[in-house]
Design an enzyme around this catalytic site. Structure first.
Site, mmCIF file in Angstrom:
data_model
loop_
_atom_site.group_PDB
_atom_site.id
_atom_site.type_symbol
_atom_site.label_atom_id
_atom_site.label_comp_id
_atom_site.label_asym_id
_atom_site.label_seq_id
_atom_site.Cartn_x
_atom_site.Cartn_y
_atom_site.Cartn_z
ATOM 1 N N SER A 138 0.865 -1.180 0.000
ATOM 2 C CA SER A 138 0.000 0.000 0.000
ATOM 3 C C SER A 138 0.897 1.224 0.000
ATOM 4 O O SER A 138 2.088 1.123 0.334
ATOM 5 C CB SER A 138 -0.837 -0.002 1.279
ATOM 6 O OG SER A 138 -1.491 1.224 1.464
ATOM 7 N N TYR A 151 -1.729 -0.999 10.961
ATOM 8 C CA TYR A 151 -1.816 -1.311 9.520
ATOM 9 C C TYR A 151 -0.550 -0.840 8.813
ATOM 10 O O TYR A 151 0.064 -1.587 8.034
ATOM 11 C CB TYR A 151 -3.058 -0.626 8.925
ATOM 12 C CG TYR A 151 -3.228 -0.866 7.434
ATOM 13 C CD1 TYR A 151 -3.514 -2.140 6.949
ATOM 14 C CD2 TYR A 151 -3.114 0.179 6.521
ATOM 15 C CE1 TYR A 151 -3.676 -2.362 5.574
ATOM 16 C CE2 TYR A 151 -3.279 -0.037 5.158
ATOM 17 C CZ TYR A 151 -3.557 -1.311 4.690
ATOM 18 O OH TYR A 151 -3.705 -1.535 3.340
HETATM 19 N N1 LIG Z 1 -8.742 -0.657 -0.651
HETATM 20 C C1 LIG Z 1 -7.680 0.111 -0.502
HETATM 21 O O1 LIG Z 1 -7.778 1.349 -0.486
HETATM 22 C C2 LIG Z 1 -6.307 -0.507 -0.412
HETATM 23 C C3 LIG Z 1 -5.209 0.325 -0.581
HETATM 24 C C4 LIG Z 1 -3.926 -0.204 -0.498
HETATM 25 C C5 LIG Z 1 -3.761 -1.550 -0.239
HETATM 26 N N2 LIG Z 1 -4.851 -2.350 -0.053
HETATM 27 C C6 LIG Z 1 -4.594 -3.754 0.226
HETATM 28 O O2 LIG Z 1 -5.241 -4.545 -0.739
HETATM 29 C C7 LIG Z 1 -5.497 -5.836 -0.218
HETATM 30 C C8 LIG Z 1 -6.910 -6.233 -0.579
HETATM 31 O O3 LIG Z 1 -7.828 -5.368 0.043
HETATM 32 P P1 LIG Z 1 -9.139 -4.816 -0.675
HETATM 33 O O4 LIG Z 1 -8.997 -3.360 -0.786
HETATM 34 O O5 LIG Z 1 -9.457 -5.594 -1.877
HETATM 35 O O6 LIG Z 1 -10.224 -5.056 0.480
HETATM 36 P P2 LIG Z 1 -11.409 -6.109 0.633
HETATM 37 O O7 LIG Z 1 -12.394 -5.945 -0.478
HETATM 38 O O8 LIG Z 1 -11.881 -5.965 2.033
HETATM 39 O O9 LIG Z 1 -10.682 -7.523 0.433
HETATM 40 C C9 LIG Z 1 -9.862 -8.083 1.414
HETATM 41 C C10 LIG Z 1 -9.787 -9.573 1.183
HETATM 42 O O10 LIG Z 1 -8.907 -10.142 2.149
HETATM 43 C C11 LIG Z 1 -9.575 -11.247 2.736
HETATM 44 N N3 LIG Z 1 -9.060 -11.622 4.035
HETATM 45 C C12 LIG Z 1 -9.022 -10.923 5.192
HETATM 46 N N4 LIG Z 1 -8.482 -11.671 6.165
HETATM 47 C C13 LIG Z 1 -8.183 -12.871 5.624
HETATM 48 C C14 LIG Z 1 -7.608 -14.078 6.107
HETATM 49 N N5 LIG Z 1 -7.263 -14.219 7.373
HETATM 50 N N6 LIG Z 1 -7.429 -15.107 5.242
HETATM 51 C C15 LIG Z 1 -7.788 -15.002 3.943
HETATM 52 N N7 LIG Z 1 -8.371 -13.900 3.434
HETATM 53 C C16 LIG Z 1 -8.559 -12.858 4.270
HETATM 54 C C17 LIG Z 1 -11.030 -10.837 2.764
HETATM 55 O O11 LIG Z 1 -11.859 -11.968 3.005
HETATM 56 P P3 LIG Z 1 -13.314 -11.846 3.687
HETATM 57 O O12 LIG Z 1 -14.253 -11.441 2.578
HETATM 58 O O13 LIG Z 1 -13.584 -13.211 4.209
HETATM 59 O O14 LIG Z 1 -13.223 -10.805 4.755
HETATM 60 C C18 LIG Z 1 -11.155 -10.268 1.369
HETATM 61 O O15 LIG Z 1 -11.261 -11.289 0.427
HETATM 62 C C19 LIG Z 1 -5.218 -5.756 1.286
HETATM 63 O O16 LIG Z 1 -3.955 -6.334 1.554
HETATM 64 C C20 LIG Z 1 -5.168 -4.261 1.549
HETATM 65 O O17 LIG Z 1 -4.321 -3.940 2.637
HETATM 66 C C21 LIG Z 1 -6.115 -1.853 -0.137
#
Ligand SMILES: NC(=O)c1ccc[n+]([C@@H]2O[C@H](COP(=O)([O-])OP(=O)(O)OC[C@H]3O[C@@H](n4cnc5c(N)ncnc54)[C@H](OP(=O)(O)O)[C@@H]3O)[C@@H](O)[C@H]2O)c1
Length: 276
Positions: A138, A151
């Site tokens: 991120s 985080y």
């Molecule tokens: N959205 C942003 O602004 C942003 C920015 C920078 C980086 N990121 C990074 O991008 C990645 C994906 O996030 P996203 O934005 O796509 O959010 P998201 O839609 O909330 O997706 C997160 C995913 O991670 C899964 N997860 C959480 N804990 C887990 C575990 N213990 N084992 C397996 N899966 C697990 C969730 O599963 P469940 O559905 O079961 O909860 C979901 O599938 C993360 O690493 C986040 O830090 C996001």
């Protein structure tokens, strides 16, 4: 030879789009998720588009679950060419307010889970003499700001690990790529955990400000398809760069960090985030 990809956290957001993008790019894709009851939509798309995508269970917090998923893939396909470490969530709350258990849980998912999965797959990729590991970090893996130290620390740790991986693993044909998205429109903001501390916490206001700020930015965030596109482009590049930034917000902050001294940058963040 058919290439095989494994994506963690494919139930929504970046993982969901990346798994589909990989399958559409002819990778046999294992879209893993901890709760396979959330697989309905990805399975529907897979069937409609006749993609080579399989959903399997994988909870990155659980060593047994990681081992079982990797074992299943090896039994079925005999190889793993691409690992996308995407699963993660955000814990918000200031240092004095969050508990050690919350901090450990944050690292369990965002860092230790990634580490375990890398150990399990690197051995396979090393034997193959080829493989690509994509770590979804991120902009918060490069810039510290208040209200979400757990985080940010977990993503800084992931950045450090990724840099080490490039030195250790590239001689064995394993490439490491870091993805640094800015604010992306996903479930991240509805799934995030917030600890505002006790009612009299002196940090309550700052946590609220940061949480409200990121939630507001989320509605204007970059679509997750853009992150997926970047990942596909990076893994299909002969010599991928160490880092790929996604989103104009991320580019702006990281460019400012590159250009300014530490103190100048701190003042810039205070002004941008808090109008200080
Ligand atoms: N959205 C942003 O602004 C942003 C920015 C920078 C980086 N990121 C990074 O991008 C990645 C994906 O996030 P996203 O934005 O796509 O959010 P998201 O839609 O909330 O997706 C997160 C995913 O991670 C899964 N997860 C959480 N804990 C887990 C575990 N213990 N084992 C397996 N899966 C697990 C969730 O599963 P469940 O559905 O079961 O909860 C979901 O599938 C993360 O690493 C986040 O830090 C996001």
């Amino acid at each position: 030879m058919e290439k095989v990809a494994l994506v963690t956290g494919s139930s929504s957001g970046i993982g969901f789009e990346t798994a589909l993008a990989l399958a559409r790019s002819n990778y046999f894709t294992y879209a893993t998720m901890r709760d396979i009851n959330k697989a309905k939509k990805i399975i529907e798309i897979t069937q409609k588009e006749k993609l080579s995508l399989k959903v399997i269970e994988l909870d990155v917090d659980k060593e047994d679950s990681i081992k079982l998923a990797v074992k299943k893939i090896l039994e079925q396909k005999g190889r793993i060419d691409v690992l996308v470490n995407n699963a993660g969530y955000g814990l918000f709350g200031c240092i004095e307010d969050i508990t050690m258990d919350e901090l450990k849980a944050q690292f369990e998912t965002n860092f230790f889970g990634v580490f375990r999965l890398i150990q399990e797959t690197a051995i396979i990729m090393r034997k193959q003499g080829t493989g690509i590991i994509v770590n979804v970090s991120s902009v918060a893996g490069r810039i510290g700001f208040p209200g979400t130290p757990a985080y940010i620390s977990s993503k800084f740790a992931l950045e450090g690990l990724s840099e080490c991986m490039r030195y250790e693993m590239s001689p064995f044909g394993i490439k490491t790529i870091i993805i640094e998205p800015g604010v992306i429109k996903t479930n991240f903001f509805s799934s995030m955990k917030v600890n505002k501390g006790k009612p009299d916490s002196p940090y309550k206001e700052i946590t609220e400000k940061v949480v409200n700020g990121v939630k507001m930015m989320a509605s204007m965030g970059t679509p997750p398809e853009e992150v997926a596109k970047t990942i596909i482009k990076a893994i299909q590049t002969e010599e991928p760069l160490p880092r790929y930034i996604v989103g104009s917000d991320a580019s702006m902050f990281l460019e400012a960090k590159r250009m300014k001294s530490d103190i100048e940058f701190e003042n810039y963040i205070k002004k941008e985030l808090f109008n200080d």
